[in-house]
Design an enzyme around this catalytic site. Structure first.
Site, PDB file in Angstrom:
ATOM      1  N   ASP A 185      39.592  13.109  30.556  1.00  0.00           N
ATOM      2  CA  ASP A 185      40.880  13.810  30.588  1.00  0.00           C
ATOM      3  C   ASP A 185      41.272  13.992  32.044  1.00  0.00           C
ATOM      4  O   ASP A 185      40.513  14.574  32.827  1.00  0.00           O
ATOM      5  CB  ASP A 185      40.768  15.182  29.915  1.00  0.00           C
ATOM      6  CG  ASP A 185      40.675  15.075  28.399  1.00  0.00           C
ATOM      7  OD1 ASP A 185      40.912  13.973  27.862  1.00  0.00           O
ATOM      8  OD2 ASP A 185      40.374  16.092  27.754  1.00  0.00           O
ATOM      9  N   ASP A 232      46.139  13.592  16.966  1.00  0.00           N
ATOM     10  CA  ASP A 232      45.459  14.886  16.991  1.00  0.00           C
ATOM     11  C   ASP A 232      45.670  15.529  15.633  1.00  0.00           C
ATOM     12  O   ASP A 232      46.811  15.696  15.198  1.00  0.00           O
ATOM     13  CB  ASP A 232      46.048  15.777  18.092  1.00  0.00           C
ATOM     14  CG  ASP A 232      45.772  15.217  19.474  1.00  0.00           C
ATOM     15  OD1 ASP A 232      44.672  14.694  19.683  1.00  0.00           O
ATOM     16  OD2 ASP A 232      46.674  15.291  20.334  1.00  0.00           O
TER      17      ASP A 232
END
Lengths: 258, 199
Positions: free
Chosen positions: A11, A130
């Protein structure tokens, strides 16, 4: 025989690799280049870089570091983060990324997936999803999950979205199971099995890896093509070559000659 | 070959041009992207990279007149991924007429239970015929991303299996190809590029 892939996920925020728990409370893990090289040397099969602030901030991913990674790394890597158009995707691919992953922008405008597949071929186009189980007992898609204050719960059901994006031209699907992300209690096998049943393209499991056996569970029980994890690798708890040795001993085909 | 190799990458418009160039740079070789006839003819080694779709890559070559030129080249030529597929007579992808430097057709890989298309990830090479291009690569893992392949090519020197066998590397005279991505296949990929440069 095609091997199962191990994919560390990096990330990226403000040019550094960060990690949060359940998509919150991010801490800096290290520099992009150092981690990319470390994982390449450990035997990672592929890397994914998520620019986690790009989509909520409505900007595209910064390209300078993509060029640096493309030069030093000799394994494939995928870049995600706020890619909203064919032109932005082209710039990311031209900088050296092998694949692009779209998540929130595909939810904003599903036709983006088709446009990308037409321009670059389905093999370049990854759709990230997600997903969280809601009170109705169904899995639903979340949008803008990189920023907890902006995350939206959508009416769209995860399994329906998986079917839809394949029809639009997704060449691979990464399913981030938000309920298990960062908790290290294992991948969400039930959700992954349900996704696998409707997913004919490569499926990547994400969220929840805490031990080597969790990876084996995802491959053996949910038949995923790849597993993606961050904290367990970032912390140094599990080295990828040890993980692969463990998977190999259970008869799971992995690339182990690096 | 004597002296430093002069490598050029043909401009097929593919998104992996930069990555292939970087792979040669890691071996200490500058490989510029070009569509200039004189530069290409003066090169010792010619690379035809490719990512995307066969039809758009062929259109790009025709636009630059490179389809005519590659047929006349006598130095080692290697096609990578779509670049290898373009070497054949035709591709089922978009019903595309290709360069015809190698006999055979490129067809879509069939999917079946457990066999997902695109064929995406690391898979092993299996030697079918000894060739300097594939030296040291038997049983090595390399990275593939593709939905189409040459499945019955007589020029096959290594093959791979994804549901059924297909050509992973081909060679006939000075014309060669790799269906996988050497620029993204770690040490095995670098070995292939070194083998090519040694020809």
């Amino acid at each position: 025989m095609l091997s199962r892939r191990i994919i560390p996920c990096l990330d990226v925020r403000d040019g550094q690799v960060v990690k949060g728990v359940r998509f919150r409370d991010h801490v800096v893990v290290g520099s992009i280049e150092d981690l990319a090289l470390r994982y390449r040397d450990e035997g990672a099969d592929e890397l994914v870089f998520y620019d986690i602030t790009a989509s909520p901030e409505g900007r595209s991913v910064d390209r300078a570091w993509i060029e640096r990674i493309a030069t030093i790394i000799d394994i494939p890597f995928c870049v995600a983060g706020g890619i909203r158009s064919v032109a932005e995707a082209r710039a990311v691919l031209a900088a050296g990324a092998d694949k692009i992953s779209v998540n929130s922008p595909a939810l904003e405008r599903p036709a983006l997936v088709s446009e990308l597949a037409e321009a670059f071929g389905v093999q370049c186009v990854v759709v990230g999803i997600d997903s969280l189980r809601d009170e109705d007992g169904q899995w639903h898609v979340r949008q803008y999950s990189g920023d907890p204050d902006r995350t939206l719960a959508l009416a769209r059901k995860t399994l329906d979205w998986i079917i839809e994006v394949q029809a639009l031209g997704a060449g691979e699907i990464v399913l981030n199971c938000m309920g298990s992300d960062g908790a290290r209690n294992g991948f969400d096998i039930v959700q992954l099995q349900a996704a696998r049943a409707v997913c004919q393209v490569p499926l990547v499991a994400s969220g929840g890896a805490g031990t080597a056996s969790h990876f084996a569970d995802a491959f053996l029980q949910a038949d995923v093509d790849a597993t993606l994890a961050a904290s367990i690798f970032h912390s140094g708890e599990l080295a990828i070559h040890d993980l692969k040795r463990s998977l190999r001993s259970q008869g799971i085909e992995v690339r182990d000659d690096f | 070959m004597t002296g430093a190799p002069r490598v050029v990458l043909l401009d097929s418009g593919g998104a992996n041009l930069g990555s292939v160039r970087a792979a040669f740079a890691r071996l200490g070789v500058d490989a510029p992207v070009t569509s200039d006839w004189n530069t290409i003819q003066a090169a010792t080694h010619v690379v035809l990279p490719g990512v995307g779709a066969a039809a758009s890559a062929m259109a790009r070559l025709r636009e630059n007149g490179l389809d005519k030129l590659v047929a006349r080249l006598t130095q080692p030529l290697i096609g990578i991924c779509i670049g290898m597929q373009l070497l054949f007579e035709s591709s089922e992808e978009g019903d595309t007429e290709c360069l015809g430097l190698l006999p055979g057709k490129v067809t879509r890989l069939p999917s079946s239970p457990g066999i997902r298309i695109p064929h995406m990830g690391w898979n092993r090479l299996e030697t079918m015929a000894d060739h300097p291009l594939s030296a040291g690569l038997d049983q090595q893992w390399v990275y593939f991303v593709h939905s189409y392949a040459a499945r019955d090519a007589a020029s096959t020197i290594t093959r791979c299996n994804h549901g059924e066998p297909f050509a992973a590397m081909v060679a006939r005279g000075s014309v060669m190809g790799a269906q996988f991505h050497p620029e993204r296949s770690a040490a095995a990929g670098a070995r292939l590029l070194k083998n090519f440069l040694a020809l």
